[in-house]
Design a protein around this motif. Structure first.
Motif, short mmCIF file in Angstrom:
data_model
loop_
_atom_site.label_atom_id
_atom_site.label_comp_id
_atom_site.label_asym_id
_atom_site.label_seq_id
_atom_site.Cartn_x
_atom_site.Cartn_y
_atom_site.Cartn_z
N LYS A 65 28.95 38.61 50.24
CA LYS A 65 29.55 36.94 49.03
C LYS A 65 29.12 37.53 47.69
O LYS A 65 30.43 37.41 47.08
N LEU A 66 28.23 38.06 47.05
CA LEU A 66 27.80 38.47 45.71
C LEU A 66 29.12 39.31 45.34
O LEU A 66 29.20 38.96 43.92
N ALA A 67 29.57 40.16 45.94
CA ALA A 67 30.87 40.62 45.85
C ALA A 67 31.85 40.16 45.39
O ALA A 67 32.60 40.11 44.45
N GLU A 68 32.32 39.34 46.51
CA GLU A 68 33.57 38.79 46.60
C GLU A 68 33.66 37.71 45.01
O GLU A 68 34.18 37.15 44.19
N ARG A 69 32.49 36.66 45.05
CA ARG A 69 32.42 35.72 43.71
C ARG A 69 31.95 37.18 42.28
O ARG A 69 33.19 36.60 41.16
N SER A 70 31.30 38.42 42.02
CA SER A 70 31.44 39.36 41.00
C SER A 70 33.53 39.66 40.98
O SER A 70 33.61 39.34 39.44
N ALA A 71 33.69 40.15 41.80
CA ALA A 71 35.52 40.19 41.72
C ALA A 71 36.41 38.72 41.12
O ALA A 71 36.80 39.12 40.35
N GLY A 72 35.80 37.62 41.40
CA GLY A 72 36.56 37.36 41.12
C GLY A 72 35.80 36.86 39.17
O GLY A 72 36.68 35.82 39.07
N ARG A 73 34.86 36.14 39.34
CA ARG A 73 34.71 36.11 37.33
C ARG A 73 34.92 38.11 37.23
O ARG A 73 35.60 37.39 36.29
N LYS A 74 35.30 38.59 37.34
CA LYS A 74 36.01 40.34 37.07
C LYS A 74 37.76 40.07 36.58
O LYS A 74 38.36 40.55 35.53
N ALA A 75 38.66 38.95 37.62
CA ALA A 75 39.59 38.72 37.47
C ALA A 75 39.82 38.06 36.42
O ALA A 75 40.70 38.35 35.71
N LYS A 76 38.81 37.44 36.18
CA LYS A 76 39.73 37.19 35.03
C LYS A 76 38.80 37.32 33.56
O LYS A 76 39.44 36.65 32.64
N GLN A 77 38.39 37.81 33.32
CA GLN A 77 37.36 38.63 31.97
C GLN A 77 39.14 39.29 31.49
O GLN A 77 39.24 40.08 32.28
N PRO A 78 38.84 39.35 29.74
CA PRO A 78 40.24 40.22 29.48
C PRO A 78 39.32 41.53 29.51
O PRO A 78 38.13 41.95 29.53
N LYS A 79 40.55 42.47 30.21
CA LYS A 79 39.89 43.78 30.28
C LYS A 79 39.73 44.20 28.80
O LYS A 79 40.37 44.38 27.56
N LYS A 80 38.99 45.24 29.02
CA LYS A 80 38.49 45.86 26.99
C LYS A 80 38.51 47.73 27.47
O LYS A 80 38.56 48.04 28.71
N SER A 81 38.78 48.54 26.36
CA SER A 81 39.08 50.02 27.05
C SER A 81 38.24 50.83 26.47
O SER A 81 37.28 49.94 25.42
N VAL A 82 36.77 51.46 26.05
CA VAL A 82 35.86 51.98 26.10
C VAL A 82 35.95 53.50 26.33
O VAL A 82 36.55 54.06 27.20
N PRO A 83 35.68 54.25 25.35
CA PRO A 83 35.78 55.55 25.18
C PRO A 83 35.06 56.53 26.04
O PRO A 83 33.61 55.41 25.49
N PHE A 84 34.28 57.24 26.39
CA PHE A 84 33.15 58.18 26.67
C PHE A 84 33.67 59.47 26.42
O PHE A 84 34.47 60.46 26.53
N SER A 85 32.63 60.08 25.36
CA SER A 85 32.11 61.22 24.89
C SER A 85 32.29 62.04 25.78
O SER A 85 32.79 63.51 25.71
N TRP A 86 31.65 62.55 27.41
CA TRP A 86 32.00 63.22 27.84
C TRP A 86 33.20 64.19 28.66
O TRP A 86 33.40 64.44 28.97
N ILE A 87 34.27 62.38 28.14
CA ILE A 87 35.81 63.12 28.32
C ILE A 87 36.39 63.19 27.01
O ILE A 87 37.73 62.52 27.31
N TYR A 88 35.93 64.08 25.99
CA TYR A 88 36.17 64.12 25.13
C TYR A 88 36.92 62.26 24.21
O TYR A 88 38.18 62.54 23.67
N GLY A 89 36.33 61.83 24.56
CA GLY A 89 36.77 60.30 23.17
C GLY A 89 37.41 59.99 24.60
O GLY A 89 38.03 58.41 23.41
N ARG A 90 38.12 59.81 25.23
CA ARG A 90 38.94 59.82 25.87
C ARG A 90 38.86 57.37 26.73
O ARG A 90 37.52 57.37 27.14
N GLU A 91 40.12 56.59 26.39
CA GLU A 91 39.32 55.57 26.43
C GLU A 91 39.78 55.39 28.00
O GLU A 91 40.89 55.79 28.40
N LEU A 92 39.10 54.30 28.97
CA LEU A 92 38.89 53.87 30.30
C LEU A 92 38.75 52.37 29.41
O LEU A 92 38.08 51.86 28.88
N GLN A 93 40.01 51.97 30.93
CA GLN A 93 39.61 50.86 30.69
C GLN A 93 39.26 49.84 31.89
O GLN A 93 38.89 50.42 33.04
N ILE A 94 37.91 49.21 31.28
CA ILE A 94 36.95 48.65 32.26
C ILE A 94 37.34 47.28 32.31
O ILE A 94 36.95 46.45 31.70
#
Length: 112
Positions: A83-112
């Motif tokens: 139930k908590l996962a369903e609520r969380s998925a609903g909230r996440k679907a409404k949030q704008p996506k952002k890109s974040v870099p990860f140094s351990w993959i050579y600064g590659r940005e991934l969308q979260i």
């Protein structure tokens, strides 16, 4: 199993990636693992449910009151997590996506 161990280690250590202004690497990594379907809250609930049944937790008898209370709590937990996962998925679907870099993959940005 490897992803689970990695998540546990990062969670336990409270790791923060360097040069990110205190960004929480565990939270970012978790978001990516969930987004790709690598390891989700639903997986966690399924694993818990499997182990509860395998260990026959609901049928344990002769428990002390504290253990009986823990037994009831544990047996309800997989459904609660779903139930908590369903609520969380609903909230996440409404949030704008952002890109974040990860140094351990050579600064590659991934969308979260």
């Amino acid at each position: 199993a490897g992803i689970t161990i990695c998540l546990r280690i990062m969670s336990a250590k409270g790791e923060h990636e360097q040069n990110t202004g205190g960004r929480n690497l565990f939270a970012d990594f978790s978001a990516i693992a969930e987004k790709t379907g690598t390891y989700t809250a639903w997986d966690y609930a399924d694993i818990m449910e499997f182990l509860i049944k395998k260990w026959d937790v609901p049928s344990r008898k002769g428990l002390k009151p504290e253990a009986e209370e823990a037994q009831q709590y544990l047996c309800k937990l997989p459904d609660r997590i779903r139930k908590l996962a369903e609520r969380s998925a609903g909230r996440k679907a409404k949030q704008p996506k952002k890109s974040v870099p990860f140094s351990w993959i050579y600064g590659r940005e991934l969308q979260i």
